[in-house]
Design an enzyme around this catalytic site. Structure first.
Site, PDB file in Angstrom:
ATOM      1  N   GLU A  79       0.714  -1.438  -0.048  1.00 50.43           N
ATOM      2  CA  GLU A  79      -0.321   0.218   0.275  1.00 50.43           C
ATOM      3  C   GLU A  79       0.689   1.507  -0.351  1.00 50.43           C
ATOM      4  O   GLU A  79       1.979   1.220   0.479  1.00 50.43           O
ATOM      5  CB  GLU A  79      -1.438   0.202   1.476  1.00 50.43           C
ATOM      6  CG  GLU A  79      -2.063  -1.291   1.258  1.00 50.43           C
ATOM      7  CD  GLU A  79      -2.652  -1.100  -0.018  1.00 50.43           C
ATOM      8  OE1 GLU A  79      -2.906   0.087  -0.417  1.00 50.43           O
ATOM      9  OE2 GLU A  79      -3.434  -1.925  -0.085  1.00 50.43           O
ATOM     10  N   ARG A  89     -18.513  -0.117   5.519  1.00 49.31           N
ATOM     11  CA  ARG A  89     -19.418  -0.925   5.014  1.00 49.31           C
ATOM     12  C   ARG A  89     -20.236  -1.797   5.937  1.00 49.31           C
ATOM     13  O   ARG A  89     -20.886  -2.351   5.888  1.00 49.31           O
ATOM     14  CB  ARG A  89     -18.882  -1.761   3.440  1.00 49.31           C
ATOM     15  CG  ARG A  89     -20.062  -1.873   2.778  1.00 49.31           C
ATOM     16  CD  ARG A  89     -19.841  -2.695   1.680  1.00 49.31           C
ATOM     17  NE  ARG A  89     -18.226  -3.543   1.423  1.00 49.31           N
ATOM     18  CZ  ARG A  89     -18.613  -4.903   2.107  1.00 49.31           C
ATOM     19  NH1 ARG A  89     -19.480  -5.578   1.836  1.00 49.31           N
ATOM     20  NH2 ARG A  89     -17.638  -5.255   2.449  1.00 49.31           N
ATOM     21  N   CYS A 142      -8.087  -2.386   7.902  1.00 45.22           N
ATOM     22  CA  CYS A 142      -7.166  -2.350   8.025  1.00 45.22           C
ATOM     23  C   CYS A 142      -6.756  -0.355   7.263  1.00 45.22           C
ATOM     24  O   CYS A 142      -5.238   0.312   7.977  1.00 45.22           O
ATOM     25  CB  CYS A 142      -6.782  -3.323   6.390  1.00 45.22           C
ATOM     26  SG  CYS A 142      -7.698  -4.387   6.711  1.00 45.22           S
ATOM     27  N   HIS A 165      -1.632  -6.020   1.987  1.00 40.63           N
ATOM     28  CA  HIS A 165      -2.851  -6.949   2.047  1.00 40.63           C
ATOM     29  C   HIS A 165      -2.617  -7.542   0.934  1.00 40.63           C
ATOM     30  O   HIS A 165      -1.446  -7.778   0.299  1.00 40.63           O
ATOM     31  CB  HIS A 165      -4.287  -5.703   1.665  1.00 40.63           C
ATOM     32  CG  HIS A 165      -4.816  -4.698   2.190  1.00 40.63           C
ATOM     33  ND1 HIS A 165      -4.588  -3.253   2.158  1.00 40.63           N
ATOM     34  CD2 HIS A 165      -5.721  -5.305   2.820  1.00 40.63           C
ATOM     35  CE1 HIS A 165      -5.753  -3.191   2.319  1.00 40.63           C
ATOM     36  NE2 HIS A 165      -6.345  -4.325   3.320  1.00 40.63           N
TER      37      HIS A 165
END
Length: 212
Positions: A79, A89, A142, A165
């Site tokens: 990342e 979500r 995360c 990830h």
């Protein structure tokens, strides 16, 4: 000292490959003669950063590599940037579901990884493992941990850190009809990222961006 973190299972899964791979990567690093430790974080807003801060207090790490599961992705994703927003979500494991809340009130809009992300990508690619530089860590726990890590490290000169990830495990991928990767392969990739980060002062200049 290299500190790796992974998460407990979430979203109805019984395992989390980020923790399995982080723990195995720490073993591989120790087999190579490097000091390394792995810590499991709760998949919960707030509590995850508290646990990370406690781990940083326990281990005098020079490199901190936090790892999370990104089900649906096919590559190990190094990342680039963490953003200062929680927008969930689904609820976390504590039942919290923040929407459009800052990770750190008043903090910078974003932090970049302080790891040599492209050199890390090149090191993993050289092993034949699918890997990419990712431009988003999402807005779930995360990214929350990634931002929290970089905010903590910004207050202490010395340690460098970032976030990776990993896909579903092979078994999870088969169960969900999604890409998957063996835990041992993930662990090799994480160990390569960690050692590259520890041994590289300046990143390489290669294209690894995205059009969307």
């Amino acid at each position: 000292m290299i500190l790796l973190t992974g998460f407990e299972p979430f979203g109805g899964e019984s395992t989390n490959p980020s923790w399995q791979a982080a723990r195995r990567a720490a073993e591989l690093l120790r087999e190579q003669g490097r000091e390394a430790a792995a810590v499991e974080l709760p998949c919960a807003f707030g509590r995850s950063i508290d646990a990370l801060e406690a781990a940083l207090g326990r281990f005098p790490a020079e490199i901190v590599l936090c790892v999370g599961q990104a089900g649906g992705r096919g590559d190990v994703s190094v990342e680039r940037v963490a953003i200062n927003v929680d927008d969930a979500r689904i609820p976390d494991n504590a039942g919290r579901r923040p929407i459009d809340e800052p990770v750190v009130p008043g903090g910078p809009a974003a932090y970049f990884s302080s790891l040599p992300i492209k050199a890390c990508r090149e090191a993993v690619a050289a092993l034949g493992i699918p890997v990419e530089v990712s431009q988003t860590a999402g807005t779930y726990v995360c990214n929350h941990v990634f931002y929290g890590l970089m905010h903590l490290l910004a207050q202490h000169a010395g340690p460098r850190g970032g976030f990776v990830h990993v896909p579903f495990s092979t078994e999870q991928g088969e169960a969900h009809g999604q890409p998957g990767l063996a835990i041992d392969v993930m662990a090799v990739a994480l160990a390569a990222i960690a050692t590259t980060a520890a041994d590289t002062d300046r990143d390489v200049r290669v294209a690894a961006g995205a059009e969307h």
